[in-house]
Design an enzyme around this catalytic site. Structure first.
Site, PDB file in Angstrom:
ATOM      1  N   MET A  79       0.802  -1.224   0.000  1.00 27.88           N
ATOM      2  CA  MET A  79       0.000   0.000   0.000  1.00 27.88           C
ATOM      3  C   MET A  79       0.836   1.277   0.000  1.00 27.88           C
ATOM      4  O   MET A  79       0.391   2.305   0.519  1.00 27.88           O
ATOM      5  CB  MET A  79      -0.959  -0.017   1.204  1.00 27.88           C
ATOM      6  CG  MET A  79      -1.905  -1.203   1.219  1.00 27.88           C
ATOM      7  SD  MET A  79      -2.906  -1.342  -0.293  1.00 27.88           S
ATOM      8  CE  MET A  79      -4.147  -0.085   0.051  1.00 27.88           C
ATOM      9  N   ARG A  80       2.019   1.246  -0.589  1.00 25.19           N
ATOM     10  CA  ARG A  80       2.808   2.464  -0.745  1.00 25.19           C
ATOM     11  C   ARG A  80       2.967   2.746  -2.233  1.00 25.19           C
ATOM     12  O   ARG A  80       3.187   1.820  -3.024  1.00 25.19           O
ATOM     13  CB  ARG A  80       4.212   2.317  -0.124  1.00 25.19           C
ATOM     14  CG  ARG A  80       4.250   1.846   1.310  1.00 25.19           C
ATOM     15  CD  ARG A  80       3.466   2.701   2.262  1.00 25.19           C
ATOM     16  NE  ARG A  80       3.849   4.110   2.271  1.00 25.19           N
ATOM     17  CZ  ARG A  80       3.147   5.058   2.886  1.00 25.19           C
ATOM     18  NH1 ARG A  80       2.025   4.753   3.525  1.00 25.19           N
ATOM     19  NH2 ARG A  80       3.561   6.301   2.857  1.00 25.19           N
ATOM     20  N   HIS A 123      -4.683  -5.547  -8.620  1.00 25.73           N
ATOM     21  CA  HIS A 123      -5.555  -4.444  -8.217  1.00 25.73           C
ATOM     22  C   HIS A 123      -7.002  -4.934  -8.255  1.00 25.73           C
ATOM     23  O   HIS A 123      -7.407  -5.578  -9.225  1.00 25.73           O
ATOM     24  CB  HIS A 123      -5.369  -3.252  -9.171  1.00 25.73           C
ATOM     25  CG  HIS A 123      -6.203  -2.073  -8.775  1.00 25.73           C
ATOM     26  ND1 HIS A 123      -5.914  -1.306  -7.665  1.00 25.73           N
ATOM     27  CD2 HIS A 123      -7.333  -1.554  -9.312  1.00 25.73           C
ATOM     28  CE1 HIS A 123      -6.826  -0.356  -7.555  1.00 25.73           C
ATOM     29  NE2 HIS A 123      -7.694  -0.483  -8.537  1.00 25.73           N
TER      30      HIS A 123
HETATM   31  C1  GRF Z   1      -6.224  -7.211  -2.067  1.00 28.91           C
HETATM   32  O1  GRF Z   1      -7.578  -7.003  -2.348  1.00 28.91           O
HETATM   33  C2  GRF Z   1      -5.407  -6.475  -3.085  1.00 28.91           C
HETATM   34  O2  GRF Z   1      -5.911  -6.539  -4.362  1.00 28.91           O
HETATM   35  C3  GRF Z   1      -5.515  -5.090  -2.528  1.00 28.91           C
HETATM   36  O3  GRF Z   1      -5.355  -5.241  -1.139  1.00 28.91           O
HETATM   37  C4  GRF Z   1      -5.804  -6.533  -0.780  1.00 28.91           C
HETATM   38  C5  GRF Z   1      -4.653  -7.213  -0.107  1.00 28.91           C
HETATM   39  O4  GRF Z   1      -5.013  -8.372   0.515  1.00 28.91           O
HETATM   40  N1  GRF Z   1      -4.608  -4.188  -3.141  1.00 28.91           N
HETATM   41  P1  GRF Z   1      -3.893  -9.384   1.031  1.00 28.91           P
HETATM   42  O5  GRF Z   1      -2.909  -8.609   1.876  1.00 28.91           O
HETATM   43  O6  GRF Z   1      -3.246  -9.999  -0.175  1.00 28.91           O
HETATM   44  O7  GRF Z   1      -4.658 -10.380   1.847  1.00 28.91           O
END
Ligand code: GRF
Length: 200
Positions: free
Chosen positions: A93-94, A112
């Site tokens: 998330m960066r 995504h």
């Molecule tokens: C997933 O839905 C991914 O597509 C999104 O964040 C979520 C991450 O889930 N960017 P995880 O950490 O893989 O369980």
């Protein structure tokens, strides 16, 4: 066969990362995990990677507030001992700058939770519901300097149901993410960049 060394970046629970590790453990895969890197030591996926015998690394983004270049330099230094050939972002998330993505051009993937080019950024499930879409899903793409952009490698489509909430829709999309990402990585590591479509 020389297997491509894959670094997986996570920020949270890492369920997508686990699906990639599980598949790379199966026969005939052209990739192998070399490190799982998180931007916080609280990322739950770190323990899951360690359980599977994969080295982990943490580069906390917080001390680098406002200096993405320094954060990315620290990531590069942390990766160096593991000599990855490619990177899979899996719920990382960066935002990464062009300075980093250019170094990995054609060698970095992301998943995504939308049918790109629709709904780049956050809150994708709520946005698909608000728009009244009948079809939603997830996308694996190559990473470029633009957020949630870059050549598409695969999509899984998920029908939107009348009674769906953002949560129920997210849960069904996540099931498809766990199928799509390993399927795309398996092909990609073997040199196949053709678009893969999964329909549920
Ligand atoms: C997933 O839905 C991914 O597509 C999104 O964040 C979520 C991450 O889930 N960017 P995880 O950490 O893989 O369980």
């Amino acid at each position: 066969m020389t297997r491509r060394r894959v670094a997986v970046f996570i920020s949270g629970g890492g369920s997508n990362m686990v699906s990639l590790l599980d598949d790379m453990a199966r026969e005939g895969h052209a990739g192998m995990p070399c490190v799982v890197l998180a931007n916080s030591e609280d990322a739950g996926g770190l323990a899951r990677a360690a359980e599977q015998g994969v080295p982990t690394a943490v580069v906390d983004h917080r001390p680098f507030a406002g200096d993405r270049t320094a954060f990315e330099a620290a990531i590069s230094a942390a990766l160096q001992p593991y000599a990855p050939d490619m990177i899979c972002l899996a719920g990382f998330m960066r935002k990464l700058t062009g300075g980093f993505t250019d170094q990995w051009a054609g060698r970095m993937l992301n998943i995504h939770p939308s049918l790109l080019p629709k709904y780049k950024g956050l809150n994708t499930h709520a946005r698909a519901l608000e728009a009244g879409d009948s079809l939603h899903g997830c996308t694996v793409h190559e990473v470029t300097a633009e957020l949630d952009d870059g050549p598409l490698l695969g999509q899984a489509r998920v029908p939107v149901l009348a009674q769906d909430t953002a949560e129920t829709l997210a849960a069904r999309v996540l099931v498809q993410e766990h199928l799509l990402y390993p399927a795309v990585l398996r092909r990609f590591a073997a040199g196949n960049r053709e678009m893969l479509i999964l329909q549920s």
